[in-house]
Design a protein around this motif. Structure first.
Motif, PDB file in Angstrom:
ATOM      1  N   UNK A   1      64.342  36.854  22.614  1.00 45.96           N
ATOM      2  CA  UNK A   1      65.151  35.666  22.853  1.00 45.96           C
ATOM      3  C   UNK A   1      64.312  34.407  22.713  1.00 45.96           C
TER       4      UNK A   1
ATOM      5  N   UNK B   1      65.909  29.957  28.255  1.00 49.12           N
ATOM      6  CA  UNK B   1      65.028  31.027  27.791  1.00 49.12           C
ATOM      7  C   UNK B   1      63.712  30.970  28.538  1.00 49.12           C
ATOM      8  N   UNK B   2      63.171  29.732  28.663  1.00 45.51           N
ATOM      9  CA  UNK B   2      61.911  29.580  29.387  1.00 45.51           C
ATOM     10  C   UNK B   2      62.043  29.972  30.841  1.00 45.51           C
ATOM     11  N   UNK B   3      63.190  29.601  31.430  1.00 48.64           N
ATOM     12  CA  UNK B   3      63.441  29.948  32.829  1.00 48.64           C
ATOM     13  C   UNK B   3      63.455  31.449  33.037  1.00 48.64           C
TER      14      UNK B   3
ATOM     15  N   UNK C   1      59.295  22.661  28.463  1.00 42.25           N
ATOM     16  CA  UNK C   1      60.418  22.078  29.152  1.00 42.25           C
ATOM     17  C   UNK C   1      60.259  22.139  30.648  1.00 42.25           C
ATOM     18  N   UNK C   2      59.621  23.214  31.152  1.00 43.68           N
ATOM     19  CA  UNK C   2      59.525  23.294  32.600  1.00 43.68           C
ATOM     20  C   UNK C   2      58.105  23.010  33.039  1.00 43.68           C
TER      21      UNK C   2
ATOM     22  N   UNK D   1      67.131  26.305  25.028  1.00 40.86           N
ATOM     23  CA  UNK D   1      65.683  26.473  25.145  1.00 40.86           C
ATOM     24  C   UNK D   1      65.247  26.582  26.587  1.00 40.86           C
ATOM     25  N   UNK D   2      65.857  25.745  27.429  1.00 41.06           N
ATOM     26  CA  UNK D   2      65.461  25.675  28.836  1.00 41.06           C
ATOM     27  C   UNK D   2      65.731  26.988  29.543  1.00 41.06           C
TER      28      UNK D   2
ATOM     29  N   UNK E   1      65.638  24.900  36.053  1.00 42.01           N
ATOM     30  CA  UNK E   1      66.242  25.318  34.801  1.00 42.01           C
ATOM     31  C   UNK E   1      67.552  26.059  34.929  1.00 42.01           C
TER      32      UNK E   1
ATOM     33  N   UNK F   1      64.614  31.289  19.849  1.00 35.87           N
ATOM     34  CA  UNK F   1      64.874  29.883  20.154  1.00 35.87           C
ATOM     35  C   UNK F   1      63.682  29.002  19.817  1.00 35.87           C
ATOM     36  N   UNK F   2      62.451  29.475  20.086  1.00 36.66           N
ATOM     37  CA  UNK F   2      61.298  28.610  19.834  1.00 36.66           C
ATOM     38  C   UNK F   2      60.686  28.829  18.460  1.00 36.66           C
TER      39      UNK F   2
END
Lengths: 96, 334
Positions: free
Chosen positions: A80, B54-56, A95-96, B51-52, B118, A84-85
């Motif tokens: 996933x 996915x990172x979360x 982002x976080x 995107x957010x 997120x 996306x990246x």
């Protein structure tokens, strides 16, 4: 390395796996591989422990099923992330 | 791609996993419950168009899987060394550490505000309330008292001081949740019944706040004073925030009162001091938010109306419960 007791091997494998997990890597896949290495060390440990209960290996199989589920979940999150990246580099976390 | 039947399926398995974990006869069953918890929560939060998120989900997966695999290793070490009765040793420290990491408690809390930032409000509600049940109850089975008291102090201090510089409402509630985790870990060391009481009241208060923020679609602090809110919504926000902070006439004071009572009877004076002072800091930053919401002159924009998605009756009922329940609860024993 002198091994007086087989438990030192498991603790050593476990600590090496944790060390790679928390180290700064370039790829996410290395982190997932280290997780699988920890699972392997626990598998070995479980095997040796269960040998003392007259070869009743059923718990080991249940453990294996759950670890494989967890590993596949990690891989699906990796997929996933690549979708996306575009890559699985840790530097693309912004982002976080 | 995420339709409601997917979410219902995974929610059902999530609920079931906690029940498996807390009602199992062996530590291995507890580990299985924690794994199923992880397996069913990740599809609830991951949404591959974003995107957010996915990172979360990646960060959540990495921390939780590390914690649960460490937990299993410590279970095996405990089993092989046959340490079943003395709870104040290093194995209990390691097991408690991995459970504290699963909960998002203080020395291992760094993932928690990031992930809460997120997620949507409903997922946050799940993360802050339901996901804490099974690590807490597993913590009560084999805890190290001195280690946990140190962790409680760290939780309180980090939860109160970390929220001072936040502008995002989700991160604010995350730090408030870390602070309340300190109270909850102490209450589970007293008795599980008291923990259940604290947890129910805490989850009721958090659900009122999160439903209010969800209905008004608010994620940041400036949305509180820029918009043209109804006075009763602001009043409800005030009541809920003060109740969460633990001020006396509101519902949130009751569980904290019982814990303070226990602390005083058993002479934990230093711990009382830390509990009180960190609560003070938390109430300070709640009041800072509400103060800005009540006092600032908002923009009365003609083209943006803040519509309430549902009617107000549930929110008014929740305010009434928050104000009156502590006094009404004394009528039970008549």
């Amino acid at each position: 390395m002198l091994i007086y007791d087989i438990r030192f091997l498991f603790i050593y494998m476990f600590f090496v796996g944790n060390l790679i997990f928390v180290s700064k890597n370039k790829h996410l896949l290395v982190v997932l591989l280290s997780l699988e290495f920890i699972v392997l060390s626990i598998f070995f440990f479980f095997l040796v422990l269960l040998m003392f209960i007259d070869y009743d290996m059923y718990m080991l199989m249940v453990f294996l099923v759950f670890s494989v589920c967890e590993g596949s979940l990690g891989l699906s999150i990796l997929v996933s992330m690549i979708r996306s990246h575009g890559n699985d580099y840790f530097q693309s976390f912004s982002m976080l | 791609m995420n339709n409601n039947s997917n979410k219902m399926f995974f929610l059902f398995i999530l609920f079931f996993s906690t029940l498996i974990s807390i009602s199992s006869n062996s530590w291995f069953g507890c580990w299985i419950g924690l794994e199923i918890n992880l397996l069913s929560f990740i599809p609830l939060i991951s949404n591959s168009k974003n995107l957010l998120s996915v990172e979360t989900s990646l960060k959540y997966f990495l921390t939780q899987s590390l914690a649960s695999i460490n937990f299993l290793f410590m279970i095996l070490i405990k089993f092989s060394l046959l340490k079943n009765f003395n709870m104040n040793n290093i194995i209990s420290i390691m097991m408690n550490s991995s459970l504290l990491m699963k909960m998002g408690s203080a020395p291992f809390h760094f993932w928690f505000p990031n992930i809460v930032e997120g997620l949507s409000w409903m997922n946050n509600f799940m993360l802050m309330t339901w996901q804490k049940i099974s690590p807490m109850i597993l913590l009560s089975y084999y805890f190290n008292k001195n280690f946990l008291i140190f962790m409680i102090i760290m939780n309180l201090i980090i939860g109160s001081l970390g929220g001072l510089n936040q502008t995002s409402l989700r991160k604010l509630l995350a730090f408030s949740s870390i602070n309340n985790l300190g109270w909850m870990i102490f209450s589970i060391m007293i008795s599980e019944n008291l923990w259940l009481f604290y947890f129910l009241i805490y989850s009721m208060m958090i659900s009122m706040m999160i439903s209010l923020f969800f209905l008004m679609n608010m994620y940041f602090m400036n949305q509180l004073f820029i918009n043209n809110m109804n006075f009763f919504i602001k009043l409800n926000l005030l009541i809920n925030f003060l109740s969460l902070g633990g001020l006396p006439p509101f519902m949130g004071f009751m569980p904290k009162w019982i814990i303070i009572n226990f602390l005083l009877i058993n002479k934990f004076y230093f711990l009382i001091f830390i509990f009180m002072m960190t609560s003070l800091i938390i109430i300070y930053y709640y009041i800072r938010i509400i103060y800005s919401s009540f006092m600032f002159n908002y923009f009365k924009m003609k083209w943006v109306n803040l519509l309430m998605k549902n009617n107000m009756s549930l929110i008014n009922l929740s305010s009434f419960i928050s104000i009156s329940s502590m006094i009404l609860s004394t009528f039970i024993f008549m």
